[in-house]
Write a protein that holds these residues in place. Sequence first.
Motif, mmCIF file in Angstrom:
data_model
loop_
_atom_site.group_PDB
_atom_site.id
_atom_site.type_symbol
_atom_site.label_atom_id
_atom_site.label_comp_id
_atom_site.label_asym_id
_atom_site.label_seq_id
_atom_site.Cartn_x
_atom_site.Cartn_y
_atom_site.Cartn_z
ATOM 1 N N ALA A 75 0.831 -1.204 0.000
ATOM 2 C CA ALA A 75 0.000 0.000 0.000
ATOM 3 C C ALA A 75 0.863 1.251 0.000
ATOM 4 O O ALA A 75 0.541 2.246 -0.665
ATOM 5 N N PHE A 76 1.968 1.218 0.753
ATOM 6 C CA PHE A 76 2.882 2.363 0.770
ATOM 7 C C PHE A 76 3.472 2.594 -0.612
ATOM 8 O O PHE A 76 3.527 3.738 -1.099
ATOM 9 N N ILE A 77 3.935 1.534 -1.272
ATOM 10 C CA ILE A 77 4.547 1.677 -2.593
ATOM 11 C C ILE A 77 3.531 2.202 -3.594
ATOM 12 O O ILE A 77 3.837 3.094 -4.407
ATOM 13 N N THR A 78 2.303 1.691 -3.546
ATOM 14 C CA THR A 78 1.255 2.149 -4.463
ATOM 15 C C THR A 78 0.988 3.639 -4.285
ATOM 16 O O THR A 78 0.867 4.388 -5.263
ATOM 17 N N ALA A 79 0.905 4.087 -3.034
ATOM 18 C CA ALA A 79 0.617 5.497 -2.761
ATOM 19 C C ALA A 79 1.782 6.402 -3.117
ATOM 20 O O ALA A 79 1.592 7.608 -3.319
ATOM 21 N N ASN A 80 2.983 5.843 -3.204
ATOM 22 C CA ASN A 80 4.174 6.664 -3.431
ATOM 23 C C ASN A 80 4.860 6.366 -4.757
ATOM 24 O O ASN A 80 6.035 6.715 -4.942
ATOM 25 N N THR A 81 4.138 5.758 -5.700
ATOM 26 C CA THR A 81 4.738 5.419 -6.988
ATOM 27 C C THR A 81 5.358 6.635 -7.664
ATOM 28 O O THR A 81 6.447 6.552 -8.251
ATOM 29 N N ALA A 82 4.685 7.778 -7.584
ATOM 30 C CA ALA A 82 5.211 8.995 -8.215
ATOM 31 C C ALA A 82 6.472 9.496 -7.531
ATOM 32 O O ALA A 82 7.245 10.259 -8.123
ATOM 33 N N ASN A 83 6.709 9.079 -6.281
ATOM 34 C CA ASN A 83 7.896 9.505 -5.542
ATOM 35 C C ASN A 83 9.102 8.608 -5.786
ATOM 36 O O ASN A 83 10.218 8.959 -5.417
ATOM 37 N N LEU A 84 8.872 7.434 -6.382
ATOM 38 C CA LEU A 84 9.925 6.442 -6.541
ATOM 39 C C LEU A 84 10.241 6.256 -8.016
ATOM 40 O O LEU A 84 9.339 6.145 -8.838
ATOM 41 N N SER A 85 11.530 6.195 -8.367
ATOM 42 C CA SER A 85 11.894 5.955 -9.759
ATOM 43 C C SER A 85 11.550 4.519 -10.128
ATOM 44 O O SER A 85 11.423 3.641 -9.275
ATOM 45 N N ASP A 86 11.390 4.271 -11.432
ATOM 46 C CA ASP A 86 10.937 2.959 -11.903
ATOM 47 C C ASP A 86 11.852 1.831 -11.458
ATOM 48 O O ASP A 86 11.412 0.698 -11.270
ATOM 49 N N ALA A 87 13.137 2.114 -11.305
ATOM 50 C CA ALA A 87 14.092 1.071 -10.922
ATOM 51 C C ALA A 87 14.198 0.881 -9.415
ATOM 52 O O ALA A 87 14.961 0.026 -8.956
ATOM 53 N N PHE A 88 13.424 1.654 -8.636
ATOM 54 C CA PHE A 88 13.541 1.596 -7.184
ATOM 55 C C PHE A 88 12.172 1.582 -6.508
ATOM 56 O O PHE A 88 11.983 2.198 -5.464
ATOM 57 N N GLU A 89 11.206 0.860 -7.070
ATOM 58 C CA GLU A 89 9.872 0.786 -6.472
ATOM 59 C C GLU A 89 9.858 -0.303 -5.405
ATOM 60 O O GLU A 89 9.249 -1.358 -5.545
ATOM 61 N N THR A 90 10.535 -0.035 -4.315
ATOM 62 C CA THR A 90 10.683 -1.000 -3.224
ATOM 63 C C THR A 90 11.120 -0.282 -1.961
ATOM 64 O O THR A 90 11.488 0.900 -2.004
ATOM 65 N N ALA A 98 7.203 -3.494 10.705
ATOM 66 C CA ALA A 98 6.785 -3.557 12.099
ATOM 67 C C ALA A 98 6.815 -2.184 12.761
ATOM 68 O O ALA A 98 7.521 -1.272 12.304
ATOM 69 N N PRO A 99 6.065 -1.998 13.848
ATOM 70 C CA PRO A 99 6.156 -0.749 14.611
ATOM 71 C C PRO A 99 7.591 -0.508 15.079
ATOM 72 O O PRO A 99 8.285 -1.444 15.488
ATOM 73 N N GLY A 100 8.040 0.736 14.985
ATOM 74 C CA GLY A 100 9.390 1.070 15.417
ATOM 75 C C GLY A 100 10.459 0.760 14.398
ATOM 76 O O GLY A 100 11.644 0.870 14.697
ATOM 77 N N GLN A 101 10.087 0.392 13.158
ATOM 78 C CA GLN A 101 11.040 -0.014 12.134
ATOM 79 C C GLN A 101 11.297 1.108 11.138
ATOM 80 O O GLN A 101 10.361 1.723 10.629
ATOM 81 N N GLY A 102 12.557 1.388 10.836
ATOM 82 C CA GLY A 102 12.932 2.350 9.812
ATOM 83 C C GLY A 102 13.228 1.656 8.500
ATOM 84 O O GLY A 102 13.485 0.449 8.454
ATOM 85 N N PHE A 103 13.218 2.416 7.397
ATOM 86 C CA PHE A 103 13.505 1.858 6.075
ATOM 87 C C PHE A 103 13.919 2.982 5.134
ATOM 88 O O PHE A 103 13.578 4.151 5.340
ATOM 89 N N PHE A 104 14.657 2.628 4.085
ATOM 90 C CA PHE A 104 15.085 3.603 3.085
ATOM 91 C C PHE A 104 14.191 3.541 1.856
ATOM 92 O O PHE A 104 13.676 2.478 1.490
ATOM 93 N N ILE A 105 14.031 4.699 1.206
ATOM 94 C CA ILE A 105 13.454 4.779 -0.132
ATOM 95 C C ILE A 105 14.367 5.629 -0.999
ATOM 96 O O ILE A 105 15.164 6.420 -0.492
ATOM 97 N N ASN A 106 14.259 5.451 -2.315
ATOM 98 C CA ASN A 106 15.034 6.227 -3.281
ATOM 99 C C ASN A 106 14.097 7.216 -3.962
ATOM 100 O O ASN A 106 13.166 6.810 -4.657
ATOM 101 N N SER A 107 14.316 8.509 -3.769
ATOM 102 C CA SER A 107 13.389 9.536 -4.241
ATOM 103 C C SER A 107 13.587 9.855 -5.714
ATOM 104 O O SER A 107 14.715 10.038 -6.177
#
Length: 531
Positions: A232-247, A265-274
């Motif tokens: 759901a996060f990836i779907t909502a942020n598709t425009a924020n993520l380049s085609d090679a980094f939709e993860t 999980a709660p309390g978990q961090g993660f990276f995205i590529n803008s």
Amino acid sequence: MKQNDMIKLLKKSIFILIFIPFLTYSQITIQWTGTTDSDWDTTTNWNPAQVPTALDDVFVLNFLGTITNHPVISSTTGAVAKNLSMASSSLTIKSGGSLILSGGSVGDITYEVSIADTNWYLVSSPVVGEQYDLFWAFSNSIASGSGDNAGIATYDNATLDATTGYWRYFQITGAATTFDTGIGYSTKRSGFGDYSFTGTFPTDDVTPAISQGVNNWNLLGNPYPSYLDIAAFITANTANLSDAFETLYVWNGTSYSTTTTGYIAPGQGFFINSDVASGTASITEAMQSHQTVTERRIVRTNTTNPSIKLMLSDDTNSKNTQINYLEDKTKGLDPGFDLGMFDGTSSNLRVFTHLVEDNQGIAFGTQALPNSDLESMVVPVGVKADAGKEITFSVDALNLPTNLKVFLEDKVTNTFTQLDEANTDYTITLSEGLDGIGRFYLHTSASALTVDDATLSTVSIYKSDISTLRIVGLPQGNTSVKLYNVLGKQVLNTSFDDNAKDISLPKLATGVYIVDVQTEIGKLNKKIILE
């Protein structure tokens, strides 16, 4: 902080610990069991069987994933449950527990994030308003670093520091700083235990700022005391993520991995590529979910499709890259299935692949290819390793056709090594450092391969930057390269004797060009677009 101030602080902490029991003698402890359903007001969901009042200490635990029904506080829940922030009460959610609020705030809650060792982890605050300072660092056993550095760091993609890279460490003498909602932090404990976050429940959608900066990477985090739906996060942020980094890129304590399904999980961090120079990510309340597992990261993988995991190790580290053979996928870019490698932190060892077709110079941690005609596809393998290092390749091949074998080609040694046999690997000591593709290639073949099987299928031509054309994977011997525009006019002519070459381009108009490559074993034409 001066030694006397620290002593005063510790004495104050001891004083509080001694006298709190006398102030809360009327409290009882009530634990959520979820035996009946997810309704907070159902007595049989509690142990003892009574709905908590504003005088009770409340615990939501998920020991070994034993809770099936997690609590939901709705707008119709009684006023008593919504006033748990009264001085004589508390609501504590243990690591792995989950709470979703549908309605107004329940006041202060405490969420405890369990850490099993002293490795660095990416965390985020699942509440609003918690601060980190000397006292929080001391109470949560934050490790000490060099100088005044403490084991809490933010990620700044705008500037590469010569010493700390993109990390900005909290100074133990610094002022109290509030954890930003929806932002991730890198943290390190001096021993195993829990991080304790106390604050109000986040009752709104969260829009943390993101940017491209120098490297496009942004460290975000789950802002809720419930699980976050990754798809759901990836779907909502598709425009924020380049085609090679939709993860999403998640750190497990020792390495980064990509995930497109499952839950954070709660309390978990993660990276995205803008993919946007400056904007905001979207994290909504609708993405919340209850789950019955205790892992800090949940990834669901499909193991029925053919796949190859290529592993690379040296004397201290091990890395891997994944190739998945899937129906309806292409040899070019398949957004959401071809997943770029995480390179937001420094590493002396990397292994990755490039696309089989339409190579754009992107390093992929996961590549999807068609699940047919596997023998026709040769995968460029990229390596980053230091000169003088002994490196070893091995593979884990799953569900491949029974007659298909996996070979690693080394163009420098002119060898093919079958890697899918038991106890088989390929070890070599590097005479020079590597950082890219051009030397190693992965083949799938029903028959043994030799140097006589070398073809131009390994040649990749792409722009490494706006003014440089990179050609790699060439056979040994002399190579000539000519560049033509769409009118057939020759605009470049050069020759060299190497299996890889960076060619400086003259100042050319934007448009389509044809690259003509002539080698000792044949000729190759490829189209490129200059923008």
